[in-house]
Design a protein around this motif. Structure first.
Motif, PDB file in Angstrom:
ATOM      1  N   ILE A 238       0.979  -1.052  -0.021  1.00 60.29           N
ATOM      2  CA  ILE A 238      -0.001   0.193   0.040  1.00 60.29           C
ATOM      3  C   ILE A 238       1.146   1.399  -0.023  1.00 60.29           C
ATOM      4  CG2 ILE A 238      -1.921   1.419   1.285  1.00 60.29           C
ATOM      5  CD1 ILE A 238      -2.652  -1.468   2.468  1.00 60.29           C
ATOM      6  N   GLU A 239       0.801   1.970  -1.132  1.00 58.32           N
ATOM      7  CA  GLU A 239       1.569   3.193  -1.291  1.00 58.32           C
ATOM      8  C   GLU A 239       1.188   4.436  -0.377  1.00 58.32           C
ATOM      9  OE1 GLU A 239       4.724   3.656  -2.398  1.00 58.32           O
ATOM     10  OE2 GLU A 239       4.504   1.531  -3.297  1.00 58.32           O
ATOM     11  N   GLY A 240      -0.291   4.405  -0.301  1.00 55.90           N
ATOM     12  CA  GLY A 240      -0.941   5.463   0.593  1.00 55.90           C
ATOM     13  C   GLY A 240      -2.326   6.039  -0.296  1.00 55.90           C
ATOM     14  N   SER A 241      -2.892   6.916   0.445  1.00 57.83           N
ATOM     15  CA  SER A 241      -4.029   7.702  -0.080  1.00 57.83           C
ATOM     16  C   SER A 241      -3.845   8.809  -0.987  1.00 57.83           C
ATOM     17  CB  SER A 241      -5.149   7.681   1.028  1.00 57.83           C
ATOM     18  OG  SER A 241      -6.051   8.621   0.741  1.00 57.83           O
ATOM     19  N   LYS A 242      -4.621   9.136  -1.787  1.00 55.77           N
ATOM     20  CA  LYS A 242      -4.514  10.153  -2.726  1.00 55.77           C
ATOM     21  C   LYS A 242      -5.467  11.549  -2.270  1.00 55.77           C
ATOM     22  CE  LYS A 242      -4.994   7.333  -6.078  1.00 55.77           C
ATOM     23  NZ  LYS A 242      -5.306   6.758  -7.501  1.00 55.77           N
ATOM     24  N   GLY A 243      -6.409  11.040  -1.183  1.00 54.56           N
ATOM     25  CA  GLY A 243      -7.304  11.970  -0.718  1.00 54.56           C
ATOM     26  C   GLY A 243      -8.811  11.843  -1.695  1.00 54.56           C
ATOM     27  N   PRO A 244      -9.540  12.643  -0.927  1.00 47.81           N
ATOM     28  CA  PRO A 244     -10.950  12.580  -1.415  1.00 47.81           C
ATOM     29  C   PRO A 244     -11.330  12.955  -3.027  1.00 47.81           C
ATOM     30  CG  PRO A 244     -10.866  13.677   0.746  1.00 47.81           C
ATOM     31  CD  PRO A 244      -9.577  13.761   0.042  1.00 47.81           C
ATOM     32  N   ASN A 245     -11.954  12.390  -3.766  1.00 44.85           N
ATOM     33  CA  ASN A 245     -12.453  12.906  -5.039  1.00 44.85           C
ATOM     34  C   ASN A 245     -11.293  12.820  -6.027  1.00 44.85           C
ATOM     35  OD1 ASN A 245     -15.143  13.193  -4.657  1.00 44.85           O
ATOM     36  ND2 ASN A 245     -14.602  15.086  -3.745  1.00 44.85           N
ATOM     37  N   THR A 246     -10.312  11.733  -5.709  1.00 47.31           N
ATOM     38  CA  THR A 246      -9.109  11.585  -6.611  1.00 47.31           C
ATOM     39  C   THR A 246      -9.244  10.713  -7.566  1.00 47.31           C
ATOM     40  OG1 THR A 246      -8.007  10.435  -4.966  1.00 47.31           O
ATOM     41  CG2 THR A 246      -7.600  12.903  -4.996  1.00 47.31           C
ATOM     42  N   GLN A 247     -10.285   9.841  -7.590  1.00 47.52           N
ATOM     43  CA  GLN A 247     -10.639   8.923  -8.737  1.00 47.52           C
ATOM     44  C   GLN A 247     -10.185   9.157 -10.114  1.00 47.52           C
ATOM     45  OE1 GLN A 247     -12.967  10.029  -6.733  1.00 47.52           O
ATOM     46  NE2 GLN A 247     -14.396   8.558  -6.176  1.00 47.52           N
ATOM     47  N   GLY A 248      -9.551   8.154 -10.823  1.00 47.01           N
ATOM     48  CA  GLY A 248      -9.274   8.393 -12.368  1.00 47.01           C
ATOM     49  C   GLY A 248      -8.649   7.256 -12.825  1.00 47.01           C
ATOM     50  N   PRO A 249      -8.869   7.174 -14.238  1.00 44.39           N
ATOM     51  CA  PRO A 249      -8.259   5.869 -14.833  1.00 44.39           C
ATOM     52  C   PRO A 249      -6.845   5.817 -14.880  1.00 44.39           C
ATOM     53  CG  PRO A 249      -9.366   7.322 -16.491  1.00 44.39           C
ATOM     54  CD  PRO A 249      -9.605   7.912 -15.077  1.00 44.39           C
ATOM     55  N   SER A 250      -6.090   6.614 -15.774  1.00 42.91           N
ATOM     56  CA  SER A 250      -4.941   6.291 -16.082  1.00 42.91           C
ATOM     57  C   SER A 250      -3.789   7.106 -15.395  1.00 42.91           C
ATOM     58  CB  SER A 250      -4.916   6.833 -17.674  1.00 42.91           C
ATOM     59  OG  SER A 250      -5.278   6.132 -18.343  1.00 42.91           O
ATOM     60  N   SER A 251      -2.462   6.386 -15.626  1.00 41.09           N
ATOM     61  CA  SER A 251      -1.440   7.132 -14.869  1.00 41.09           C
ATOM     62  C   SER A 251      -0.073   6.601 -15.708  1.00 41.09           C
ATOM     63  CB  SER A 251      -1.293   6.599 -13.491  1.00 41.09           C
ATOM     64  OG  SER A 251      -1.047   5.414 -13.228  1.00 41.09           O
ATOM     65  N   VAL A 252       1.031   7.598 -15.654  1.00 37.67           N
ATOM     66  CA  VAL A 252       2.260   7.518 -16.290  1.00 37.67           C
ATOM     67  C   VAL A 252       3.243   7.883 -15.748  1.00 37.67           C
ATOM     68  CG1 VAL A 252       1.966   9.265 -17.679  1.00 37.67           C
ATOM     69  CG2 VAL A 252       3.248   7.271 -18.677  1.00 37.67           C
ATOM     70  N   ILE A 253       4.464   7.552 -15.520  1.00 36.62           N
ATOM     71  CA  ILE A 253       5.637   7.870 -14.762  1.00 36.62           C
ATOM     72  C   ILE A 253       6.736   8.550 -15.870  1.00 36.62           C
ATOM     73  CG2 ILE A 253       7.655   6.947 -13.447  1.00 36.62           C
ATOM     74  CD1 ILE A 253       6.054   5.114 -11.856  1.00 36.62           C
ATOM     75  N   ASP A 254       7.098   9.643 -15.476  1.00 33.51           N
ATOM     76  CA  ASP A 254       8.084  10.287 -16.004  1.00 33.51           C
ATOM     77  C   ASP A 254       9.338   9.573 -15.660  1.00 33.51           C
ATOM     78  OD1 ASP A 254      10.211  11.822 -17.076  1.00 33.51           O
ATOM     79  OD2 ASP A 254       9.594  13.635 -16.162  1.00 33.51           O
ATOM     80  N   PRO A 255      10.242   8.790 -16.425  1.00 38.01           N
ATOM     81  CA  PRO A 255      11.353   8.018 -16.041  1.00 38.01           C
ATOM     82  C   PRO A 255      12.638   8.884 -15.439  1.00 38.01           C
ATOM     83  CG  PRO A 255      11.291   7.765 -18.542  1.00 38.01           C
ATOM     84  CD  PRO A 255       9.917   8.694 -18.067  1.00 38.01           C
ATOM     85  N   GLU A 256      12.505  10.187 -15.941  1.00 41.98           N
ATOM     86  CA  GLU A 256      13.657  10.975 -15.556  1.00 41.98           C
ATOM     87  C   GLU A 256      13.668  11.402 -14.152  1.00 41.98           C
ATOM     88  OE1 GLU A 256      14.961  14.089 -18.309  1.00 41.98           O
ATOM     89  OE2 GLU A 256      15.292  12.570 -19.994  1.00 41.98           O
ATOM     90  N   THR A 257      12.298  11.598 -13.788  1.00 39.87           N
ATOM     91  CA  THR A 257      11.985  12.251 -12.286  1.00 39.87           C
ATOM     92  C   THR A 257      11.313  11.418 -11.256  1.00 39.87           C
ATOM     93  OG1 THR A 257       9.836  13.088 -13.048  1.00 39.87           O
ATOM     94  CG2 THR A 257      11.953  14.506 -13.439  1.00 39.87           C
ATOM     95  N   GLY A 258      10.722  10.252 -11.718  1.00 38.09           N
ATOM     96  CA  GLY A 258      10.109   9.473 -11.084  1.00 38.09           C
ATOM     97  C   GLY A 258       8.657   9.846 -10.500  1.00 38.09           C
ATOM     98  N   ILE A 259       8.313  11.272 -11.235  1.00 38.01           N
ATOM     99  CA  ILE A 259       6.970  11.554 -10.907  1.00 38.01           C
ATOM    100  C   ILE A 259       6.023  10.726 -11.750  1.00 38.01           C
ATOM    101  CG2 ILE A 259       5.442  13.734 -11.162  1.00 38.01           C
ATOM    102  CD1 ILE A 259       8.123  15.375 -10.868  1.00 38.01           C
ATOM    103  N   ASP A 260       4.803  10.245 -10.970  1.00 41.80           N
ATOM    104  CA  ASP A 260       3.750   9.822 -11.429  1.00 41.80           C
ATOM    105  C   ASP A 260       2.615  10.726 -11.734  1.00 41.80           C
ATOM    106  OD1 ASP A 260       2.128   7.567 -12.415  1.00 41.80           O
ATOM    107  OD2 ASP A 260       2.422   6.464 -10.505  1.00 41.80           O
ATOM    108  N   TYR A 261       1.933  10.692 -12.952  1.00 38.46           N
ATOM    109  CA  TYR A 261       0.903  11.665 -13.359  1.00 38.46           C
ATOM    110  C   TYR A 261      -0.305  10.854 -13.546  1.00 38.46           C
ATOM    111  CZ  TYR A 261       4.590  15.102 -14.269  1.00 38.46           C
ATOM    112  OH  TYR A 261       5.758  15.995 -14.162  1.00 38.46           O
ATOM    113  N   PHE A 262      -1.419  11.479 -13.239  1.00 41.65           N
ATOM    114  CA  PHE A 262      -2.556  10.888 -12.849  1.00 41.65           C
ATOM    115  C   PHE A 262      -3.736  11.675 -13.422  1.00 41.65           C
ATOM    116  CE2 PHE A 262      -0.121   9.255  -9.371  1.00 41.65           C
ATOM    117  CZ  PHE A 262      -0.341   8.079  -8.956  1.00 41.65           C
TER     118      PHE A 262
END
Length: 349
Positions: A238-262
């Motif tokens: 379990i990585e953690g909670s994103k908070g209320p109303n944060t549902q969404g289908p897709s995500s992708v990680i920027d390999p250079e920064t490790g930032i995950d976009y949702f």
């Protein structure tokens, strides 16, 4: 209605699933250099492959992903007229196309053991070793059957994994978008892959569409076709909670920064999380939102060459529960420079 987005070289791929009658081509593209406000879609790899009346043709792929070896991957649900007189035209199949030659390299039919009566496959992540293209695995989320299917290119075989984390969250299946209130029970959907770790395996991050918790698992677990490693409940984190109303289908990680976009469908926006930090609502940042161009952001893609994030929004609820206003623009592809998004996403509270 366009749904899937992927950027590769000078092409922007757009999928148009066969929700209703009248879709002549499911897998399409337009040129990144096309400066028109409404680019025309060109069938990919050609018209014939998208002709539903031709044997072995593509029926209805929801999302496509490219890999480091110049291949385009998509899972064809095989279903026509999904919202009408639903017709199963083909079995669920994986399509692999060579992006350099525009030739279909392989079509693989999922096994009965990969599916349940409620299975529906809409998203995938491709794990490729650029130095050894045979060593490729594809992870496919089953949002209706609450499972993951793994396909090995080298073995030309597939297997199914199950876990409690693949289910939807009954407390987070309520949506309010474009004035429509509705409830969904979609389970595991969005998948994003980290860069290789010290053990040479990646981390697969995943979440249910109807859920606000992010989970993860090592691809070492997924690639074990004996299923022994996946039987360990605690191999999934379990990585953690994103908070209320944060549902969404897709995500992708920027390999250079490790930032995950949702994608954020309840918030008409795009959020991000620095995966080097523990996830909590304060670290899950709404990086962009727009009540016109980002209404129901459905898919994401990163252009690694130009270092841009692309987003496709399509106001899906209006399509499902009403009808589009044909006098307005209903679909948008938006891009943003990653160098501008990165500082926002590295924000720590």
């Amino acid at each position: 209605m366009p749904l899937g987005l992927e950027v590769w070289d000078d092409k922007i791929f757009i999928t148009v699933p066969r929700w209703k009658n009248g879709v002549v081509s499911n897998l399409n593209y337009f040129s990144k250099d096309d400066k028109s406000k409404s680019p025309k879609l060109t069938p990919y790899p050609n018209w014939q492959t998208n002709d539903i009346h031709m044997p072995g043709s593509i029926v209805s792929i929801f999302r496509v992903r490219t890999d480091a070896c110049g291949r385009l991957w998509g899972v064809d649900t095989g279903i026509d007229n999904i919202l009408g007189n639903t017709t199963v035209v083909q079995s669920v199949r994986i399509f692999v196309i060579d992006l350099k030659t525009d030739e279909v390299l392989r079509i693989y039919t999922l096994k009965d053991s990969d599916q349940t009566p409620n299975s529906f496959f809409a998203d995938l992540a491709v794990d490729t070793d650029a130095n050894n293209c045979e060593n490729t695995h594809v992870y496919i989320s089953d949002l209706g059957g609450y499972g993951l299917v793994v396909y090995s290119w080298a073995k030309n075989d597939s297997w199914r994994l199950t876990h409690n984390f693949f289910y939807f969250d009954p407390m987070n299946g309520n949506y309010n978008v474009s004035g429509y209130n509705f409830q969904w029970t979609d389970g595991v959907f969005g998948l994003s892959l980290s860069s290789p770790q010290t053990d040479e395996y990646r981390t697969l991050y995943f979440h249910a569409m109807s859920g606000i918790t992010e989970f993860s698992v090592s691809t070492e677990v997924l690639q074990d076709d004996t299923l022994n490693k996946s039987k360990d409940y605690y191999a999934y984190k379990i990585e953690g909670s994103k908070g209320p109303n944060t549902q969404g289908p897709s995500s992708v990680i920027d390999p250079e920064t490790g930032i995950d976009y949702f994608t954020q469908v309840n918030r008409n926006g795009i959020a991000c999380w620095d995966t080097s930090l523990k996830l909590n609502p304060e670290r899950f940042v709404l990086a962009a939102d727009d009540n016109t161009t980002l209404v129901f952001p459905n898919d994401l893609s990163i252009d690694k060459v130009q270092k841009k994030l692309y987003v496709l929004s399509d106001n899906l609820p209006q399509f499902l529960f009403s009808r589009y206003d044909l006098k307005k623009r209903n679909f948008f592809v938006t891009s943003a420079d990653l160098k501008k998004l990165t500082p926002l996403c590295k924000k720590q509270n």
